[in-house]
Design an enzyme around this catalytic site. Structure first.
Site, PDB file in Angstrom:
ATOM      1  N   HIS A 202       1.036  -1.237  -0.351  1.00 41.13           N
ATOM      2  CA  HIS A 202      -0.001  -0.146   0.131  1.00 41.13           C
ATOM      3  C   HIS A 202       0.914   0.821   0.140  1.00 41.13           C
ATOM      4  O   HIS A 202       0.676   2.506  -0.362  1.00 41.13           O
ATOM      5  CB  HIS A 202      -1.092  -0.372   1.136  1.00 41.13           C
ATOM      6  CG  HIS A 202      -1.959  -1.187   0.840  1.00 41.13           C
ATOM      7  ND1 HIS A 202      -2.057  -2.286   1.303  1.00 41.13           N
ATOM      8  CD2 HIS A 202      -3.090  -1.111   0.191  1.00 41.13           C
ATOM      9  CE1 HIS A 202      -3.222  -2.996   1.410  1.00 41.13           C
ATOM     10  NE2 HIS A 202      -3.919  -2.216   0.311  1.00 41.13           N
ATOM     11  N   ARG A 310     -10.436   4.213  -2.375  1.00 39.86           N
ATOM     12  CA  ARG A 310      -9.847   3.611  -0.597  1.00 39.86           C
ATOM     13  C   ARG A 310     -10.195   4.033  -0.062  1.00 39.86           C
ATOM     14  O   ARG A 310      -9.716   4.585   0.918  1.00 39.86           O
ATOM     15  CB  ARG A 310      -8.231   3.081  -0.981  1.00 39.86           C
ATOM     16  CG  ARG A 310      -8.172   1.848  -2.004  1.00 39.86           C
ATOM     17  CD  ARG A 310      -6.302   1.435  -2.061  1.00 39.86           C
ATOM     18  NE  ARG A 310      -6.437   0.542  -2.747  1.00 39.86           N
ATOM     19  CZ  ARG A 310      -5.514   0.197  -3.828  1.00 39.86           C
ATOM     20  NH1 ARG A 310      -5.672   1.624  -5.220  1.00 39.86           N
ATOM     21  NH2 ARG A 310      -5.341  -0.960  -4.759  1.00 39.86           N
ATOM     22  N   ARG A 347     -15.035   1.723  -1.912  1.00 38.19           N
ATOM     23  CA  ARG A 347     -14.911   0.413  -0.980  1.00 38.19           C
ATOM     24  C   ARG A 347     -15.003   0.234   0.593  1.00 38.19           C
ATOM     25  O   ARG A 347     -14.587   1.901   0.696  1.00 38.19           O
ATOM     26  CB  ARG A 347     -13.415   0.016  -1.093  1.00 38.19           C
ATOM     27  CG  ARG A 347     -13.087  -1.395  -0.334  1.00 38.19           C
ATOM     28  CD  ARG A 347     -11.925  -2.193  -0.391  1.00 38.19           C
ATOM     29  NE  ARG A 347     -11.055  -1.482  -0.762  1.00 38.19           N
ATOM     30  CZ  ARG A 347      -9.590  -1.557  -1.151  1.00 38.19           C
ATOM     31  NH1 ARG A 347      -9.515  -2.278  -1.535  1.00 38.19           N
ATOM     32  NH2 ARG A 347      -8.924  -0.816  -0.141  1.00 38.19           N
ATOM     33  N   GLU A 446     -10.786 -10.975  -3.412  1.00 38.97           N
ATOM     34  CA  GLU A 446      -9.118 -11.187  -3.141  1.00 38.97           C
ATOM     35  C   GLU A 446      -8.754 -12.790  -2.817  1.00 38.97           C
ATOM     36  O   GLU A 446      -7.407 -12.409  -1.844  1.00 38.97           O
ATOM     37  CB  GLU A 446      -9.483 -10.617  -2.252  1.00 38.97           C
ATOM     38  CG  GLU A 446     -10.092  -8.883  -2.723  1.00 38.97           C
ATOM     39  CD  GLU A 446      -9.888  -7.657  -1.059  1.00 38.97           C
ATOM     40  OE1 GLU A 446      -8.854  -6.879  -1.727  1.00 38.97           O
ATOM     41  OE2 GLU A 446     -10.325  -7.583  -0.843  1.00 38.97           O
ATOM     42  N   ASN A 469      -4.482  -7.750  -6.027  1.00 35.03           N
ATOM     43  CA  ASN A 469      -3.243  -7.414  -5.343  1.00 35.03           C
ATOM     44  C   ASN A 469      -3.915  -8.654  -4.040  1.00 35.03           C
ATOM     45  O   ASN A 469      -2.105  -9.408  -4.199  1.00 35.03           O
ATOM     46  CB  ASN A 469      -3.156  -5.708  -4.769  1.00 35.03           C
ATOM     47  CG  ASN A 469      -3.041  -5.361  -6.352  1.00 35.03           C
ATOM     48  OD1 ASN A 469      -2.954  -5.831  -6.812  1.00 35.03           O
ATOM     49  ND2 ASN A 469      -3.263  -3.939  -5.605  1.00 35.03           N
ATOM     50  N   ASP A 470      -4.000  -8.772  -3.887  1.00 37.19           N
ATOM     51  CA  ASP A 470      -4.231  -9.452  -2.326  1.00 37.19           C
ATOM     52  C   ASP A 470      -4.398 -11.063  -3.348  1.00 37.19           C
ATOM     53  O   ASP A 470      -4.208 -12.017  -2.137  1.00 37.19           O
ATOM     54  CB  ASP A 470      -5.338  -9.471  -1.511  1.00 37.19           C
ATOM     55  CG  ASP A 470      -5.459  -8.441  -0.900  1.00 37.19           C
ATOM     56  OD1 ASP A 470      -4.150  -7.866  -0.258  1.00 37.19           O
ATOM     57  OD2 ASP A 470      -6.072  -7.325  -0.136  1.00 37.19           O
ATOM     58  N   ARG A 480       2.605  -9.761  -0.250  1.00 41.03           N
ATOM     59  CA  ARG A 480       2.915  -8.624  -1.369  1.00 41.03           C
ATOM     60  C   ARG A 480       4.036  -7.698  -0.745  1.00 41.03           C
ATOM     61  O   ARG A 480       4.113  -7.322  -1.787  1.00 41.03           O
ATOM     62  CB  ARG A 480       1.157  -7.912  -1.436  1.00 41.03           C
ATOM     63  CG  ARG A 480       0.655  -7.469  -1.160  1.00 41.03           C
ATOM     64  CD  ARG A 480      -0.541  -7.595  -0.789  1.00 41.03           C
ATOM     65  NE  ARG A 480      -1.216  -5.689  -1.207  1.00 41.03           N
ATOM     66  CZ  ARG A 480      -2.308  -4.823  -1.409  1.00 41.03           C
ATOM     67  NH1 ARG A 480      -2.895  -6.415  -1.270  1.00 41.03           N
ATOM     68  NH2 ARG A 480      -2.182  -3.746  -1.856  1.00 41.03           N
ATOM     69  N   CYS A 517      -9.623  -5.018 -10.055  1.00 43.15           N
ATOM     70  CA  CYS A 517      -9.507  -3.364  -9.520  1.00 43.15           C
ATOM     71  C   CYS A 517      -7.930  -3.340  -9.455  1.00 43.15           C
ATOM     72  O   CYS A 517      -7.080  -2.773  -8.500  1.00 43.15           O
ATOM     73  CB  CYS A 517     -10.162  -3.083  -9.178  1.00 43.15           C
ATOM     74  SG  CYS A 517     -10.782  -3.631  -7.256  1.00 43.15           S
TER      75      CYS A 517
END
Ligand code: PEP
Ligand code: MG
Length: 597
Positions: A202, A310, A347, A446, A469-470, A480, A517
């Protein structure tokens, strides 16, 4: 930046590219959590005054901690307030203060140095003990140290970094949390270089959002770079140049100029063109945003809405205080009004895991990424969740709002969310407040569990959004943010491709739209594959949109589908990469690495 005394030789330090762009400036090294600690000798006649200065700092921090503790206790109850109480206990511990006082006198040093030295010594001892409880006290000690250092520097001791820059600097640090990047970026840092972390953390995502180049994984950088050293951060190649020669500086200034020009040319050329393939398939290219100030970029780069806001960054921004209902309303209103009738997907708070808002999420989790994160956290803290949901339903009449739940692993979580939505709307109705009930609700996919129940989830929601990403992290069991396993974080791993395929098929069967996304949405190499797998909605950092649009407009869906079939049948990520290369899919090299590392 050039020095009149003998110039130091140019040196290149290699790390990993995490946020693109070029930054040139003097370095500012953050040690001791953002407060520079220097050893300053103190004359015997001034020792009393130095001791006084230390005690005044203790008093100031105590007063501030007490005020924060009371405020938090009133609003959120005693659990949360106990964190600040634990800090006060350390501060009042007479042996801690006595050791610092003694060191000021015996070593004739400034208070800052004594605070850091005593804290380092105690910190090492805490780190060695087996008891988790005591290890946590070590963390509290670090916080208290930071508060003290900031009070000694004459600044309010709020958590996070508060250093203001009077010029464009490159911040060099062991690590930076996402909220630290946010604060530093807003205070004028033009580049970051850190020792730990990966391109999918992040921290990297926020850096890209701010358009501030970031390099991660440069070993020992805080000892190799000194304050005011001239440096160049090359966020495209992951290179930090220390003491650049005039020729190197010229080269990079040219590169900066060319990059700006080509970005402007591309964005104005692409902004109004449809994201449509050669054979007429329409693709939605939406923006991922973390901060309302990115709205300009959303429009400039021609996004057709926001595919992922986010919202947890609002919390990180205000931590340790929580955003109020009005704060939430203000941000969401801004996004909705700016983009209506285009969609804005908000989200709900994805706190926990890497995005720890200290004092909010549990601090004692062994594996926070597998812990109380995303929807698990918000359902456990319905008080916090209600505030956000009320704000969302109140803002909804202003545009095209959609609500997205993060980290979903079970249908029950969606049902619990729906119940909360019903309750909140009933409350608003009873209050006579303006609100809108018919807001679409979606689930992020995710984790592998969500993939495997994608059909059941699709029956419960209005849309799905794949968070690669997750999904990559949880499918491949690769953290990650861990640079040691960055080469195993493979977006093109056949398991990841199968996961995406399963979700798209489930969505198609249930006639529920599926978006993607994660960062791979902006990988030019991956776009043909993603369209070939059946995706028609991609959400990415706004800056990535023009180039992705270029790729979309050059594609034929039949070719993309054939390519996807072959990729899904491949045995390794390397084979997939070769297939993509052979298909001539690499139009240009986007910064998000297909294989990190
Ligand atoms: C994802 O996991 O792909 C995602 C978009 O969410 P985040 O990066 O915020 O975890
Ligand atoms: Mg995620």
């Amino acid at each position: 930046m050039s020095r009149t005394d003998s110039p130091k030789p140019e040196e290149v330090l290699q790390g990993a590219a995490a946020a693109p762009g070029v930054a040139i400036g003097p370095a500012v090294c953050l040690r001791g959590h953002g407060v520079e600690v220097l050893r300053v000798p103190i004359q015997t006649s001034d020792l009393d005054r130095e001791g006084e200065r230390f005690r005044a700092a203790v008093g100031a921090v105590e007063a501030e901690l007490e005020a924060t503790e009371n405020r938090i206790a009133e609003t959120f109850g005693s659990d949360l307030a106990s964190i600040f109480h634990a800090h006060s206990v350390i501060l009042r511990d007479s042996s801690f203060a006595r050791r610092i006082d003694q060191m000021i006198r015996s070593d004739r040093v400034n208070a800052e140095w004594a605070v850091q030295a005593v804290a380092d010594d105690l910190g090492e001892k805490f780190a060695q003990v087996k008891s988790q409880h005591l290890r946590e006290r070590g963390e509290d000690l670090r916080d208290v140290t930071r508060y003290l250092l900031r009070a000694l520097a004459g600044k309010r001791s709020s958590p996070g970094i508060g250093k203001d820059f009077d010029r464009s600097v490159v911040v060099v640090s062991h690590e930076l949390t996402p909220d630290e990047v946010l604060r530093l970026g807003r205070r004028g840092a033009v580049g970051f270089a850190i020792e730990v972390g990966g391109a999918n953390s992040h921290t990297a995502i926020v850096s890209r959002a701010l358009d501030v180049p970031l390099i991660t994984g440069i070993a020992d950088i805080t000892n190799r770079v000194a304050d005011d050293d001239p440096v160049i951060v090359d966020g495209e190649d992951g290179r930090l140049t220390l003491h650049p020669t005039p020729e190197t500086l010229d080269q990079y200034r040219n590169l900066q100029r060319r990059r700006r020009q080509s970005e402007e040319a591309l964005s104005s050329a692409a902004r109004d063109l449809p994201a449509r393939t050669v054979d007429g398939a329409e693709v939605e290219l939406l923006a991922n945003v973390e901060l309302p100030e990115e709205l300009d970029d959303v429009r400039r780069f021609g996004a057709s809405g926001i595919g992922l806001y986010r919202s947890e960054f609002l919390v990180l921004d205000r931590s340790p205080e929580l955003p109020s209902e009005e704060d939430h309303v203000a941000v969401v209103r801004q996004l909705l009004e700016a983009l209506a009738p285009q969609p804005v997907v908000v989200r709900t708070l994805d706190l926990g895991g890497g995005k720890v808002a200290r004092g909010l999420v549990p601090q004692d989790e062994e594996n926070p990424v597998l812990g109380q994160r995303g929807i698990r956290f918000t359902l456990a803290r319905a008080d916090i969740f209600r505030t956000q949901l009320r704000a969302l339903f109140r803002a909804a009449p202003l545009g095209n709002l959609r609500i997205l739940a993060p980290m979903v692993t079970a249908v029950e979580e969606i049902r619990a969310l729906r119940r909360l939505c019903d309750e909140v709307c009933a409350e608003l109705e009873a209050e006579g407040a303006a609100y809108r009930r018919d807001v679409q609700l979606g689930a992020m996919v995710e984790v592998p569990a969500a993939v495997l129940i994608a059909r059941q989830l699709a029956e419960e929601v209005d849309f799905l959004s794949i968070g690669t990403n997750d999904l990559i992290q949880y499918t491949l069991a690769v953290d990650r943010t861990n640079e040691h396993v960055a080469d195993l974080y493979q977006p093109l791993h056949p398991a990841v491709l199968s996961m995406i395929q399963l979700v798209v098929e489930a969505g198609r069967r249930q006639q529920v739209p599926v978006a993607l996304c994660g960062e791979v949405a902006a990988s030019l190499e991956c776009v043909p594959l993603l369209l070939g797998l059946g995706l028609r909605e991609l959400s990415m950092s706004p800056r990535g949109i023009p180039r992705v649009k270029e790729v979309v407009r050059s594609l034929d869906i039949c070719d993309a589908e054939e390519l996807a079939r072959r990729c899904v049948a491949a045995s390794t990520a390397e084979e997939v990469e070769e297939l993509l290369g052979a298909a001539g899919a690499t139009v240009a090299h986007h910064r998000v690495p297909v294989r990190a590392g």
